[in-house]
Design an enzyme around this catalytic site. Structure first.
Site, PDB file in Angstrom:
ATOM      1  N   SER A   1       0.813  -1.219   0.000  1.00 53.93           N
ATOM      2  CA  SER A   1       0.000   0.000   0.000  1.00 53.93           C
ATOM      3  C   SER A   1       0.844   1.265   0.000  1.00 53.93           C
ATOM      4  CB  SER A   1      -0.930   0.005   1.209  1.00 53.93           C
ATOM      5  OG  SER A   1      -1.843  -1.057   1.104  1.00 53.93           O
TER       6      SER A   1
ATOM      7  N   HIS B   1      -4.295  -1.817  -4.884  1.00 52.39           N
ATOM      8  CA  HIS B   1      -4.043  -3.195  -5.337  1.00 52.39           C
ATOM      9  C   HIS B   1      -5.218  -4.037  -4.874  1.00 52.39           C
ATOM     10  CE1 HIS B   1      -3.386  -4.041  -1.142  1.00 52.39           C
ATOM     11  NE2 HIS B   1      -2.540  -3.012  -1.094  1.00 52.39           N
TER      12      HIS B   1
HETATM   13 MG    MG Z   1      -4.168   1.453   3.253  1.00 53.16          MG
HETATM   14 ZN    ZN Z   2      -2.601  -5.037   2.487  1.00 49.77          ZN
END
Ligand code: MG
Ligand code: ZN
Length: 367
Positions: free
Chosen positions: A82, A300
């Site tokens: 992230s 993602h």
């Molecule tokens: Mg996050």
């Molecule tokens: Zn994650």
């Protein structure tokens, strides 16, 4: 003679300068005055699809007409985390997993939030994680590792953030260096609340507002978080839209990712439902305003989530969906981007995650 030559020249001059004004105005038309970026952490296509089957209300996603896909590969791996994922959005650079607002050489890169502030816009960040967590942090901090949460909290002191809401009180008030960042933020003009997501009376752009409502992450939806995220989003929009120059707001549905890591489909779906309310709130404002670009995407996909057929007595039964997972981590699937408002058409197609930064800047009427 002289008059004959002069007059057409004058007319030409007047026409040209008139046209320039007109074209400048036309150039501004179609540009966004405000940008609302909504990131559902880990929200791949199957996560977004889930509420088409497990929610009564029509999902907000049907309100978008411009949809694209981004590829999110970081510089040091095939699958992103992230931090690199958010840094691509916030700073327009591909970086390594763990990077917070820095490039692959750990050099700090200006973020869209900082550029917006430079252009006179007001800014906000909201998350259901700690506000120091990788996704929100990448918009206001520049730190070589996402693990350095105390350093990320210091970033909030330096950053031009006018509104924030989320968890993470411990990184401001129970720090290893003993500093009390709550006090330091208040000294800088912040009104800090640590009890509830209530709209402060007479919110004014003369103040900044911070909500730190949990020691670390906020509670899960299935454990009573209630309407924190849609409420925080609405309060932020009400506050930031007082700025006639414009505003940039990033809102993260942080825990869609955590449900994916836990391979807990109820956790995922309840978090997507909550995020859906946030998307509707942003679109309702953007529809009325007419000058607001709303982008919904994810950094993602998490969990390799799929909406598979249930097995009944060892037979696949297409009458029933049983969500399943293929991993406890992230996956490399391309990620949908949903865009609404001025510049939205430019988000169609297939591109890299850091192109989203460039597309937002192209769409923006900054300055
Ligand atoms: Mg996050
Ligand atoms: Zn994650």
């Amino acid at each position: 003679m002289r008059i004959r030559i002069l007059l057409p020249a004058l007319i030409l001059l007047m026409t040209v300068s008139g046209c320039m004004d007109k074209y400048q105005r036309l150039a501004y038309n179609g540009k966004a005055k405000n940008i609302i970026l909504l990131i559902g952490d880990g929200m791949g296509l199957a996560q977004a699809s889930s509420i088409f089957y497990f929610q009564e209300e029509t999902p907000s996603f049907v309100r978008f007409q411009h949809i694209g896909l981004h590829q999110n590969t970081p510089t040091d791996a095939q699958i992103t985390d992230s931090a690199a994922g958010a840094t691509a959005f916030s700073a327009g650079v591909k970086s390594y997993n763990g990077a917070i607002g820095v490039d692959s050489d750990t050099i700090p890169q200006p973020t869209i939030l900082e550029m917006a502030a430079e252009a006179g816009w007001s800014t906000g960040v909201i998350a259901t994680s700690s506000i120091t967590h990788a996704t929100p942090a990448s918009f206001y901090a520049h730190v070589k590792s996402r693990r350095l949460a105390d350093d990320i909290a210091l970033g909030m002191l330096e950053a031009p953030v006018d509104f924030f809401a989320g968890g993470g009180l411990d990184y401001f008030a129970k720090r290893e260096d003993g500093r009390n960042l709550i006090k330091e933020l208040e000294d800088k003009g912040f009104v800090i609340s640590t009890d509830a997501m209530n709209k402060p009376a007479n919110m004014s752009l003369n103040n900044n507002y911070g909500f730190l409502l949990a020691d670390d992450g906020m509670p899960e939806m299935t454990k009573g978080r209630g309407d924190f995220l849609p409420d925080a989003t609405q309060i932020a929009i009400d506050f930031l839209s007082q700025d006639k120059d414009g505003f940039f707001l990033m809102v993260e549905g942080s825990q869609i990712d955590w449900g994916g890591h836990a391979n807990d489909s109820e956790y995922v779906i309840e978090e997507v439902k909550d995020f859906d309310k946030v998307i509707n709130a942003a679109l309702d404002f953007a529809e009325k305003d007419g000058n607001t670009l709303v982008i919904v995407t994810a950094d993602h996909e998490t969990g390799g989530f799929s909406l598979s057929a249930a097995e009944v007595r060892k037979q696949r039964d297409y009458k029933y969906i049983k969500p399943t997972f293929s991993t406890g981590g992230h996956s490399a699937a391309l990620i949908p981007v949903y865009a609404y408002g001025p510049g939205a058409a430019n988000f169609q197609g297939i591109y890299q995650n850091n192109d989203i930064f460039k597309k937002m800047l192209e769409a923006a009427r900054m300055k």
